[in-house]
Write a protein that holds these residues in place. Structure first.
Motif, PDB file in Angstrom:
ATOM      1  N   GLN A 166       0.673  -1.184   0.047  1.00  0.00           N
ATOM      2  CA  GLN A 166      -0.047   0.139   0.009  1.00  0.00           C
ATOM      3  C   GLN A 166       0.893   1.257  -0.018  1.00  0.00           C
ATOM      4  O   GLN A 166       0.701   2.164  -0.423  1.00  0.00           O
ATOM      5  N   LEU A 167       2.031   1.135   0.749  1.00  0.00           N
ATOM      6  CA  LEU A 167       2.669   2.402   0.661  1.00  0.00           C
ATOM      7  C   LEU A 167       3.285   2.973  -0.665  1.00  0.00           C
ATOM      8  O   LEU A 167       3.183   4.191  -0.997  1.00  0.00           O
ATOM      9  N   PRO A 168       3.800   2.176  -1.445  1.00  0.00           N
ATOM     10  CA  PRO A 168       4.222   2.790  -2.831  1.00  0.00           C
ATOM     11  C   PRO A 168       2.949   2.895  -3.622  1.00  0.00           C
ATOM     12  O   PRO A 168       3.246   3.972  -4.473  1.00  0.00           O
ATOM     13  N   LYS A 201       7.234   2.782  -8.499  1.00  0.00           N
ATOM     14  CA  LYS A 201       6.319   2.445  -7.248  1.00  0.00           C
ATOM     15  C   LYS A 201       5.291   1.419  -7.677  1.00  0.00           C
ATOM     16  O   LYS A 201       4.946   0.861  -6.850  1.00  0.00           O
ATOM     17  N   LEU A 202       4.578   1.666  -8.866  1.00  0.00           N
ATOM     18  CA  LEU A 202       3.412   0.742  -9.218  1.00  0.00           C
ATOM     19  C   LEU A 202       3.868  -0.528  -9.368  1.00  0.00           C
ATOM     20  O   LEU A 202       3.382  -1.720  -8.912  1.00  0.00           O
ATOM     21  N   ARG A 203       5.414  -0.574  -9.988  1.00  0.00           N
ATOM     22  CA  ARG A 203       5.705  -2.067 -10.083  1.00  0.00           C
ATOM     23  C   ARG A 203       5.912  -2.631  -8.755  1.00  0.00           C
ATOM     24  O   ARG A 203       5.683  -3.893  -8.611  1.00  0.00           O
ATOM     25  N   LYS A 204       6.330  -1.928  -7.822  1.00  0.00           N
ATOM     26  CA  LYS A 204       6.929  -2.423  -6.512  1.00  0.00           C
ATOM     27  C   LYS A 204       5.690  -3.039  -5.552  1.00  0.00           C
ATOM     28  O   LYS A 204       5.653  -3.822  -5.020  1.00  0.00           O
ATOM     29  N   SER A 205       4.535  -2.001  -6.072  1.00  0.00           N
ATOM     30  CA  SER A 205       3.386  -2.427  -5.206  1.00  0.00           C
ATOM     31  C   SER A 205       2.762  -3.544  -5.598  1.00  0.00           C
ATOM     32  O   SER A 205       2.489  -4.627  -4.826  1.00  0.00           O
TER      33      SER A 205
END
Length: 354
Positions: A166-168, A201-205
């Protein structure tokens, strides 16, 4: 002298000398942002501040003091610091700080502080908060494909159970809104520079959510009875039955329809979240239709909340996208009637598994 005049025209029209290629790559649909030259409007649909906006943000007399106060309150707020809303409030504060340091005088600093304040107060009081990103005066929608990815990640049940994912996601949303502000002030190249960070960030999420899901599946088998019997379904409500034409106040018969939806939700099994999407017809300006469709979606969300719906709800407006019917009547009243199916609110029921 010719060079000086060219620079003057660029300064006055904002978009006259903008990076057209970058603008096209951003996928901007806001007509007021796409319009260039001396004829570009500066009215309210194009983003001019109205009295309502001024009244809402007038209390932020000193942005630096307001940010410092909010930061202290957010740091003291109860609950885990690794939550979606805590992260989003912090990212809005960071966005406000960046804009202030860049001497942004367009109103985004105040709007970012306003978003941070709304979330911080909700976290302090423990009140339900909406994960939807509101339509802001100084922000245009850029890269609709990335927003589609944002909404897909939000709708995944694994994300709700995985704070690390949720954070990224929360910060990617804020940064995509910042890119939208860059586009709104016609700084298209600056908007594009933010996109690699948003994508990372979307990829990490997404990757983190998959890891959480795999870990949960390995440790806790899911009984077959907990799975939905069929794929997620969508409830489509005509806005003419929910709202007056060109308005966002729910009519009595619209309340009755939504009460039926609430009743159905109470008996529906394995529904994890709701996606509320508002649509407008093609009449009127793009900015107005985007605002109206967003207001309608958020009004439906607030009504469902007031009736006791506690599921996560994502509310957004799509303006005049995804038109269901094409109409070409010459008479205005006949055209409005024909376009009615395009004015709608869709409530998608997202199951625990698809």
């Amino acid at each position: 002298m010719k060079l000086q005049l060219t620079m003057l025209v660029c300064a006055l029209t904002l978009t006259g000398c903008a990076d057209r290629a970058a603008r096209e790559r951003l996928g901007i649909e806001d007509i007021s942002v796409l319009r260039t030259g001396i004829g570009a409007t500066q009215d309210e649909p194009a983003g001019a501040a109205n009295s309502q906006w001024v009244n809402a943000y007038a209390p932020i007399a000193n942005s630096r003091t307001a940010m410092a106060s909010l930061q202290e309150r957010l740091d003291r707020a109860p609950g885990s610091s690794n939550s979606y809303f805590r992260a989003k409030a912090q990212c809005w504060l960071d966005a406000a700080q960046q804009a202030r340091q860049a001497h942004d005088q367009w109103g985004f600093v105040e709007e970012a502080i306003g978003q941070a304040a709304t979330i911080t107060i909700g976290v302090e009081r423990g009140t339900p908060l909406s994960a939807a990103n509101p339509a802001l005066r100084t922000v245009s929608t850029v890269r609709p494909d990335l927003w589609a990815i944002v909404n897909a990640i939000k709708a995944d049940p694994a994300v709700a159970q995985c704070p690390q994912a949720q954070l990224p996601l929360a910060c990617a949303e804020v940064e995509l809104m910042q890119a939208g502000h860059d586009a709104w002030i016609r700084s298209f190249a600056s908007a594009e520079k933010r996109l690699p960070e948003v994508k990372d960030k979307l990829r990490k999420s997404a990757e983190t959510a998959v890891q959480c899901k795999q870990a949960t599946s390995a440790s806790v088998p899911v009984p077959a009875s907990a799975l939905p019997a069929k794929a997620p379904q969508t409830i489509t409500l005509r806005t003419d039955s929910l709202f007056r034409f060109n308005d966002a106040s729910i009519l009595p018969r619209g309340q009755h329809q939504l009460d039926g939806v609430v009743s159905d939700l109470k008996s529906a099994a394995a529904i994890h979240a709701l996606q509320v999407t508002g649509y407008a017809d093609r009449l009127g300006g793009a900015a107005h239709n985007q605002w109206l469709s967003t207001q309608r979606a958020q009004t439906v969300e607030r009504y469902l909340r007031a009736q006791g719906v506690t599921l996560p709800i994502t509310a957004r407006g799509r303006g005049s996208a995804n038109q269901r019917v094409e109409c070409h009547q010459s008479r205005q009243d006949a055209l409005v009637r024909c376009l009615a199916p395009n004015r709608r609110v869709e409530i998608k029921l997202v199951g625990v598994a698809s």
